[in-house]
Design a protein around this motif. Structure first.
Motif, PDB file in Angstrom:
ATOM      1  N   GLN A 126      -4.157 -14.054 -11.225  1.00 49.59           N
ATOM      2  CA  GLN A 126      -3.544 -12.732 -10.557  1.00 49.59           C
ATOM      3  C   GLN A 126      -3.087 -12.412 -11.112  1.00 49.59           C
ATOM      4  O   GLN A 126      -2.044 -12.781 -12.622  1.00 49.59           O
ATOM      5  CB  GLN A 126      -2.249 -13.906  -9.715  1.00 49.59           C
ATOM      6  CG  GLN A 126      -1.356 -12.468  -8.772  1.00 49.59           C
ATOM      7  CD  GLN A 126      -0.636 -12.842  -8.076  1.00 49.59           C
ATOM      8  OE1 GLN A 126      -0.794 -13.379  -7.122  1.00 49.59           O
ATOM      9  NE2 GLN A 126       0.876 -12.036  -8.285  1.00 49.59           N
ATOM     10  N   HIS A 182      -3.519 -14.468  -0.192  1.00 52.28           N
ATOM     11  CA  HIS A 182      -3.759 -14.864   1.038  1.00 52.28           C
ATOM     12  C   HIS A 182      -5.314 -15.257   0.992  1.00 52.28           C
ATOM     13  O   HIS A 182      -5.777 -16.116   1.483  1.00 52.28           O
ATOM     14  CB  HIS A 182      -3.680 -12.986   1.358  1.00 52.28           C
ATOM     15  CG  HIS A 182      -4.339 -13.309   3.201  1.00 52.28           C
ATOM     16  ND1 HIS A 182      -4.517 -12.286   3.668  1.00 52.28           N
ATOM     17  CD2 HIS A 182      -4.804 -14.368   3.957  1.00 52.28           C
ATOM     18  CE1 HIS A 182      -4.517 -12.594   4.969  1.00 52.28           C
ATOM     19  NE2 HIS A 182      -4.787 -13.964   4.708  1.00 52.28           N
ATOM     20  N   ASN A 232       1.066  -1.634  -0.672  1.00 48.82           N
ATOM     21  CA  ASN A 232      -0.420  -0.252   0.023  1.00 48.82           C
ATOM     22  C   ASN A 232       1.024   1.017   0.009  1.00 48.82           C
ATOM     23  O   ASN A 232       0.605   2.176  -0.469  1.00 48.82           O
ATOM     24  CB  ASN A 232      -1.007  -0.257   1.515  1.00 48.82           C
ATOM     25  CG  ASN A 232      -1.748  -0.931   1.038  1.00 48.82           C
ATOM     26  OD1 ASN A 232      -2.367  -1.262  -0.311  1.00 48.82           O
ATOM     27  ND2 ASN A 232      -2.178  -1.776   2.121  1.00 48.82           N
ATOM     28  N   GLN A 263      -4.490  -6.868  -5.970  1.00 48.21           N
ATOM     29  CA  GLN A 263      -4.143  -6.562  -4.995  1.00 48.21           C
ATOM     30  C   GLN A 263      -4.943  -4.820  -4.353  1.00 48.21           C
ATOM     31  O   GLN A 263      -5.147  -4.281  -3.219  1.00 48.21           O
ATOM     32  CB  GLN A 263      -2.668  -6.340  -3.798  1.00 48.21           C
ATOM     33  CG  GLN A 263      -2.839  -6.048  -2.229  1.00 48.21           C
ATOM     34  CD  GLN A 263      -1.180  -6.754  -1.796  1.00 48.21           C
ATOM     35  OE1 GLN A 263      -0.795  -7.303  -2.293  1.00 48.21           O
ATOM     36  NE2 GLN A 263      -1.372  -6.374  -0.654  1.00 48.21           N
ATOM     37  N   GLY A 275      -4.040  -9.529   2.089  1.00 43.60           N
ATOM     38  CA  GLY A 275      -4.779  -8.708   1.648  1.00 43.60           C
ATOM     39  C   GLY A 275      -4.549  -9.057   0.841  1.00 43.60           C
ATOM     40  O   GLY A 275      -5.551  -9.076  -0.825  1.00 43.60           O
ATOM     41  N   SER A 276      -3.592 -10.531  -0.124  1.00 40.78           N
ATOM     42  CA  SER A 276      -3.691 -10.527  -1.449  1.00 40.78           C
ATOM     43  C   SER A 276      -3.932 -10.950  -2.272  1.00 40.78           C
ATOM     44  O   SER A 276      -4.399 -11.547  -1.375  1.00 40.78           O
ATOM     45  CB  SER A 276      -1.533 -10.765  -1.832  1.00 40.78           C
ATOM     46  OG  SER A 276      -1.525 -11.828  -0.528  1.00 40.78           O
ATOM     47  N   GLN A 277      -4.164 -11.391  -3.492  1.00 45.23           N
ATOM     48  CA  GLN A 277      -5.322 -12.410  -3.855  1.00 45.23           C
ATOM     49  C   GLN A 277      -4.195 -13.774  -2.782  1.00 45.23           C
ATOM     50  O   GLN A 277      -4.886 -15.013  -3.363  1.00 45.23           O
ATOM     51  CB  GLN A 277      -4.501 -12.462  -5.377  1.00 45.23           C
ATOM     52  CG  GLN A 277      -5.617 -11.702  -6.071  1.00 45.23           C
ATOM     53  CD  GLN A 277      -5.688 -10.427  -5.771  1.00 45.23           C
ATOM     54  OE1 GLN A 277      -4.673  -9.666  -5.686  1.00 45.23           O
ATOM     55  NE2 GLN A 277      -6.942 -10.055  -4.565  1.00 45.23           N
ATOM     56  N   TYR A 334     -13.238  -8.974  -4.983  1.00 41.22           N
ATOM     57  CA  TYR A 334     -13.006  -9.070  -3.565  1.00 41.22           C
ATOM     58  C   TYR A 334     -13.419  -8.700  -2.414  1.00 41.22           C
ATOM     59  O   TYR A 334     -13.314  -9.096  -1.312  1.00 41.22           O
ATOM     60  CB  TYR A 334     -11.455  -8.795  -3.608  1.00 41.22           C
ATOM     61  CG  TYR A 334     -10.726  -9.716  -4.888  1.00 41.22           C
ATOM     62  CD1 TYR A 334     -10.620 -10.968  -5.193  1.00 41.22           C
ATOM     63  CD2 TYR A 334     -10.285  -8.679  -6.460  1.00 41.22           C
ATOM     64  CE1 TYR A 334      -9.879 -11.917  -6.221  1.00 41.22           C
ATOM     65  CE2 TYR A 334      -9.503  -9.258  -6.702  1.00 41.22           C
ATOM     66  CZ  TYR A 334      -9.079 -11.013  -6.388  1.00 41.22           C
ATOM     67  OH  TYR A 334      -8.704 -11.523  -7.671  1.00 41.22           O
ATOM     68  N   SER A 379      -7.926  -5.640  -4.058  1.00 48.20           N
ATOM     69  CA  SER A 379      -8.708  -6.032  -3.030  1.00 48.20           C
ATOM     70  C   SER A 379      -7.970  -5.394  -1.415  1.00 48.20           C
ATOM     71  O   SER A 379      -8.910  -5.823  -0.473  1.00 48.20           O
ATOM     72  CB  SER A 379      -7.764  -7.620  -2.395  1.00 48.20           C
ATOM     73  OG  SER A 379      -6.902  -7.771  -2.729  1.00 48.20           O
ATOM     74  N   ALA A 380      -7.055  -5.043  -1.790  1.00 46.98           N
ATOM     75  CA  ALA A 380      -6.679  -4.115  -0.552  1.00 46.98           C
ATOM     76  C   ALA A 380      -7.351  -3.099   0.482  1.00 46.98           C
ATOM     77  O   ALA A 380      -7.744  -2.941   1.728  1.00 46.98           O
ATOM     78  CB  ALA A 380      -4.797  -3.383  -0.164  1.00 46.98           C
ATOM     79  N   THR A 425       2.544 -16.144   2.239  1.00 43.60           N
ATOM     80  CA  THR A 425       2.209 -15.148   1.024  1.00 43.60           C
ATOM     81  C   THR A 425       3.112 -13.732   0.463  1.00 43.60           C
ATOM     82  O   THR A 425       4.284 -13.889   1.805  1.00 43.60           O
ATOM     83  CB  THR A 425       0.919 -14.442   1.245  1.00 43.60           C
ATOM     84  OG1 THR A 425       0.493 -13.388   2.225  1.00 43.60           O
ATOM     85  CG2 THR A 425       0.116 -16.152   1.553  1.00 43.60           C
TER      86      THR A 425
END
Length: 318
Positions: A245, A160, A70, A92, A156-158, A306, A95-96, A152
């Protein structure tokens, strides 16, 4: 007052057009929100090398890791919308926002430019674990509850999300160990400090082929060309567990449309270059390309998807 506002609007449009016509006049910065060694870094450097001559300017790749990716994203979101600061980031970005409390809004503060690639998230194990299939991993997880830990490239990543989705469907519990990028995660994974990994395929495939680790499953709908020997999660019995991803290019909101169009065109050309495609193929990434609007649609769709998965799987930052 209306005349003044109209005049100001005309001046703003003219300024934006002038900026676009003269762009680029100086070095361009590609911000990668992870350390060197992972898929994002590989893709950024391949594209930077290819488009620099076409743009007539140096394209510098700057790694700004931290905060689950981030920090680097925020650097670009807060940068001037002049076309000289560009973000190369994974999905991400979509999703983050559902996992972290962020001081920026990627949906509003960033403009999608083009999708670079897609690749599977892979589930892999270290040989010392003594596991050779997804079924054996599940059996071990049930026999020894809470013992399994997985790496990972960030919370919060794909990666994860895929691992927690798998664990929920399998009825096992695994401890998440997030790293500051795939490069750092693979180092500890190879050393056996963590014996399970849910990562993008790029840093794992060379070690899988060398027999140092074993990939048990991949998250795409069909088997990736670079992993023809590895079953998908669905083939392993986990219906519906499908994630692509992706990597993409963004610029700060407010960047002139002409700059976005030029950047999109040059990157699409780069993705068709034989050398770039070879570098992507070596990293197990499938080049994609396309229009800015196509990428924006993907971003919006994944943001919603997500958000749902994060809620359903109770994904949190430890």
């Amino acid at each position: 007052m209306r005349v003044v506002r109209f005049a100001l609007a005309v001046l703003a449009i003219a300024a934006g057009a002038a900026q676009a016509q003269s762009w680029p006049q100086k070095q361009i910065r590609f911000v990668v929100p992870f350390p060197p060694g992972g898929a994002t870094d590989v893709a950024a450097r391949a594209i930077a090398d290819r488009i620099a001559p076409a743009l007539g300017q140096t394209v510098l790749v700057e790694n700004r890791a931290g905060g689950g990716g981030n920090i680097g994203v925020e650097v670009v979101a807060r940068s001037a919308a002049d076309g000289y600061t560009v973000l190369i980031a994974p999905d991400q970005v979509a999703s983050a926002p559902h996992v972290y409390k962020l001081s920026f809004d990627a949906q509003k503060d960033l403009l999608p430019v083009v999708q670079l690639s897609r690749q599977p998230v892979v589930l892999a194990v270290h040989p010392s674990l003594g596991v050779g299939s997804v079924a054996e991993l599940v059996a071990l997880g049930k026999a020894q509850p809470g013992v399994l830990a997985y790496a990972t490239s960030g919370a919060g990543s794909q990666q994860h999300i895929a691992a927690e989705w798998f664990a929920k469907l399998a009825g096992i519990r695994m401890t998440h160990i997030p790293y500051k990028g795939g490069g750092q995660a693979i180092t500890d994974f190879l050393g056996g400090q963590v014996k399970v990994a849910s990562l993008g395929s790029t840093p794992v495939i060379p070690h899988h082929k060398a027999g140092k680790v074993k990939i048990l499953a991949q998250s795409t709908k069909g088997r990736a060309p670079t992993l023809p020997d590895v079953p998908t999660y669905e083939e392993a019995g986990f219906a519906g567990l499908v994630l692509d991803q992706w990597l993409g290019v963004f610029v700060p909101a407010g960047t002139a449309a002409e700059v976005v169009t030029r950047l999109n065109a040059e990157i699409n050309k780069a993705l068709g270059d034989a050398d770039v495609r070879a570098r992507f193929d070596k990293a197990a990434m499938e080049p994609v390309g396309g229009s800015a609007e196509q990428f924006a649609q993907l971003m919006r769709g994944d943001y919603a998807k997500y958000g749902r998965l994060v809620r359903e799987l109770d994904i949190r930052v430890d």
